[in-house]
Design a protein around this motif. Structure first.
Motif, PDB file in Angstrom:
ATOM      1  N   GLU A  63       0.856  -1.182   0.000  1.00 27.83           N
ATOM      2  CA  GLU A  63       0.000   0.000   0.000  1.00 27.83           C
ATOM      3  C   GLU A  63       0.891   1.231   0.000  1.00 27.83           C
ATOM      4  N   TYR A  64       0.585   2.187  -0.870  1.00 27.84           N
ATOM      5  CA  TYR A  64       1.361   3.427  -0.968  1.00 27.84           C
ATOM      6  C   TYR A  64       0.449   4.617  -0.722  1.00 27.84           C
ATOM      7  N   ASP A  65       0.858   5.487   0.190  1.00 32.07           N
ATOM      8  CA  ASP A  65       0.139   6.734   0.409  1.00 32.07           C
ATOM      9  C   ASP A  65       0.553   7.717  -0.671  1.00 32.07           C
ATOM     10  N   LEU A  66      -0.444   8.316  -1.314  1.00 32.88           N
ATOM     11  CA  LEU A  66      -0.199   9.301  -2.355  1.00 32.88           C
ATOM     12  C   LEU A  66      -0.572  10.684  -1.835  1.00 32.88           C
ATOM     13  N   ARG A  67      -0.190  11.701  -2.594  1.00 35.28           N
ATOM     14  CA  ARG A  67      -0.624  13.059  -2.220  1.00 35.28           C
ATOM     15  C   ARG A  67      -2.135  13.092  -2.069  1.00 35.28           C
ATOM     16  N   GLU A  68      -2.818  12.406  -3.000  1.00 31.70           N
ATOM     17  CA  GLU A  68      -4.280  12.325  -2.947  1.00 31.70           C
ATOM     18  C   GLU A  68      -4.689  10.866  -3.051  1.00 31.70           C
ATOM     19  N   GLY A  69      -4.996  10.253  -1.938  1.00 29.22           N
ATOM     20  CA  GLY A  69      -5.478   8.876  -1.941  1.00 29.22           C
ATOM     21  C   GLY A  69      -4.414   7.843  -1.677  1.00 29.22           C
ATOM     22  N   THR A  70      -4.674   6.645  -2.180  1.00 21.85           N
ATOM     23  CA  THR A  70      -3.842   5.470  -1.919  1.00 21.85           C
ATOM     24  C   THR A  70      -3.688   4.689  -3.212  1.00 21.85           C
ATOM     25  N   ALA A  71      -2.583   3.975  -3.314  1.00 19.98           N
ATOM     26  CA  ALA A  71      -2.379   3.043  -4.433  1.00 19.98           C
ATOM     27  C   ALA A  71      -2.069   1.677  -3.841  1.00 19.98           C
ATOM     28  N   TYR A  72      -2.579   0.637  -4.486  1.00 22.32           N
ATOM     29  CA  TYR A  72      -2.327  -0.736  -4.069  1.00 22.32           C
ATOM     30  C   TYR A  72      -1.587  -1.454  -5.192  1.00 22.32           C
ATOM     31  N   HIS A  73      -0.519  -2.119  -4.830  1.00 22.88           N
ATOM     32  CA  HIS A  73       0.345  -2.817  -5.789  1.00 22.88           C
ATOM     33  C   HIS A  73       0.327  -4.303  -5.429  1.00 22.88           C
ATOM     34  N   PHE A  74      -0.250  -5.093  -6.312  1.00 27.70           N
ATOM     35  CA  PHE A  74      -0.378  -6.535  -6.095  1.00 27.70           C
ATOM     36  C   PHE A  74       0.619  -7.302  -6.950  1.00 27.70           C
ATOM     37  N   ASP A  75       1.130  -8.378  -6.400  1.00 29.40           N
ATOM     38  CA  ASP A  75       1.957  -9.326  -7.151  1.00 29.40           C
ATOM     39  C   ASP A  75       1.386 -10.708  -6.872  1.00 29.40           C
ATOM     40  N   PHE A  76       0.680 -11.265  -7.853  1.00 23.63           N
ATOM     41  CA  PHE A  76       0.008 -12.550  -7.673  1.00 23.63           C
ATOM     42  C   PHE A  76       0.842 -13.736  -8.159  1.00 23.63           C
ATOM     43  N   TYR A  77       2.130 -13.526  -8.370  1.00 25.21           N
ATOM     44  CA  TYR A  77       2.990 -14.601  -8.871  1.00 25.21           C
ATOM     45  C   TYR A  77       2.923 -15.848  -7.990  1.00 25.21           C
ATOM     46  N   ARG A  78       2.884 -15.675  -6.693  1.00 28.29           N
ATOM     47  CA  ARG A  78       2.966 -16.798  -5.759  1.00 28.29           C
ATOM     48  C   ARG A  78       1.620 -17.385  -5.336  1.00 28.29           C
ATOM     49  N   ILE A  79       0.502 -16.840  -5.827  1.00 27.81           N
ATOM     50  CA  ILE A  79      -0.763 -17.451  -5.410  1.00 27.81           C
ATOM     51  C   ILE A  79      -1.050 -18.685  -6.253  1.00 27.81           C
ATOM     52  N   ASN A  80      -1.788 -19.601  -5.682  1.00 30.25           N
ATOM     53  CA  ASN A  80      -2.073 -20.866  -6.347  1.00 30.25           C
ATOM     54  C   ASN A  80      -3.503 -21.001  -6.845  1.00 30.25           C
ATOM     55  N   ASN A  81      -4.416 -20.175  -6.292  1.00 24.48           N
ATOM     56  CA  ASN A  81      -5.809 -20.262  -6.721  1.00 24.48           C
ATOM     57  C   ASN A  81      -6.551 -18.975  -6.351  1.00 24.48           C
ATOM     58  N   LEU A  82      -7.748 -18.832  -6.871  1.00 22.01           N
ATOM     59  CA  LEU A  82      -8.538 -17.619  -6.634  1.00 22.01           C
ATOM     60  C   LEU A  82      -8.921 -17.439  -5.170  1.00 22.01           C
ATOM     61  N   THR A  83      -9.043 -18.536  -4.443  1.00 27.31           N
ATOM     62  CA  THR A  83      -9.395 -18.453  -3.024  1.00 27.31           C
ATOM     63  C   THR A  83      -8.393 -17.593  -2.262  1.00 27.31           C
ATOM     64  N   GLU A  84      -7.125 -17.694  -2.610  1.00 26.65           N
ATOM     65  CA  GLU A  84      -6.101 -16.878  -1.943  1.00 26.65           C
ATOM     66  C   GLU A  84      -6.334 -15.394  -2.189  1.00 26.65           C
ATOM     67  N   ALA A  85      -6.777 -15.020  -3.385  1.00 30.71           N
ATOM     68  CA  ALA A  85      -7.089 -13.612  -3.670  1.00 30.71           C
ATOM     69  C   ALA A  85      -8.299 -13.165  -2.846  1.00 30.71           C
ATOM     70  N   PHE A  86      -9.315 -14.019  -2.761  1.00 28.88           N
ATOM     71  CA  PHE A  86     -10.485 -13.700  -1.939  1.00 28.88           C
ATOM     72  C   PHE A  86     -10.085 -13.564  -0.470  1.00 28.88           C
ATOM     73  N   ASP A  87      -9.176 -14.426  -0.001  1.00 29.35           N
ATOM     74  CA  ASP A  87      -8.758 -14.416   1.402  1.00 29.35           C
ATOM     75  C   ASP A  87      -8.091 -13.108   1.821  1.00 29.35           C
ATOM     76  N   ILE A  88      -7.420 -12.426   0.893  1.00 32.14           N
ATOM     77  CA  ILE A  88      -6.791 -11.141   1.250  1.00 32.14           C
ATOM     78  C   ILE A  88      -7.746  -9.966   1.030  1.00 32.14           C
ATOM     79  N   GLY A  89      -8.970 -10.256   0.620  1.00 37.18           N
ATOM     80  CA  GLY A  89      -9.959  -9.208   0.407  1.00 37.18           C
ATOM     81  C   GLY A  89      -9.760  -8.443  -0.892  1.00 37.18           C
ATOM     82  N   PHE A  90      -9.258  -9.120  -1.910  1.00 38.68           N
ATOM     83  CA  PHE A  90      -8.939  -8.462  -3.173  1.00 38.68           C
ATOM     84  C   PHE A  90     -10.093  -7.644  -3.735  1.00 38.68           C
ATOM     85  N   GLU A  91     -11.284  -8.167  -3.686  1.00 40.84           N
ATOM     86  CA  GLU A  91     -12.425  -7.442  -4.257  1.00 40.84           C
ATOM     87  C   GLU A  91     -12.674  -6.107  -3.553  1.00 40.84           C
TER      88      GLU A  91
END
Length: 137
Positions: A63-91
């Protein structure tokens, strides 16, 4: 839009990526070591990030704080299935209205919004890069 660039031109490329996207969601495609994180670092710098960006390979999201708002930088290289994305609250991140930068988006393809901007990066034999910037349909 397609361009060829060198690392010395990364600032101009980041400006063009931001200018040619109607979305705040960016999907980065390319082999390991092609420069996805380097380009994201420059983009968030131009957006006013207050700290240097780094690859979230082990944390999955930075997570990066910007002058205005926030940016999120994801790297999904190491995930094995969609459940892992759901588990981190990706949506929740995806629909937050903030900037989202995703490396290895092909791992979560069914979850991606239709209005994201796709960015393809490829290394050339002379070490320059080709980039293709296109809206997702």
């Amino acid at each position: 839009m397609e361009l060829t660039y060198t690392e010395n031109e990364i600032s101009e490329v980041a400006t063009k990526v931001l200018k040619h996207s109607a979305s705040k969601i960016f999907l980065f495609y390319g082999e390991m070591g092609v420069g996805k994180t380097t380009l994201i670092n420059e983009i968030v710098k131009q957006l006013g990030v207050l700290q240097p960006a780094s690859s979230p390979s082990f944390a999955i999201v930075n997570e990066y704080d910007l002058r205005e708002g926030t940016a999120y930088h994801f790297d999904f290289y190491r995930i094995n299935n969609l459940t892992e994305a759901f588990d981190i609250g990706f949506e929740d991140y995806l629909y937050s209205g903030n900037y989202i930068f995703i490396e290895w988006p092909e791992k979560i393809d069914p979850l991606l919004p239709k209005d994201a901007t796709k960015i393809y990066i490829k290394t050339n034999p002379n070490r320059s890069r080709n980039i293709k910037i296109m809206p997702m349909r």
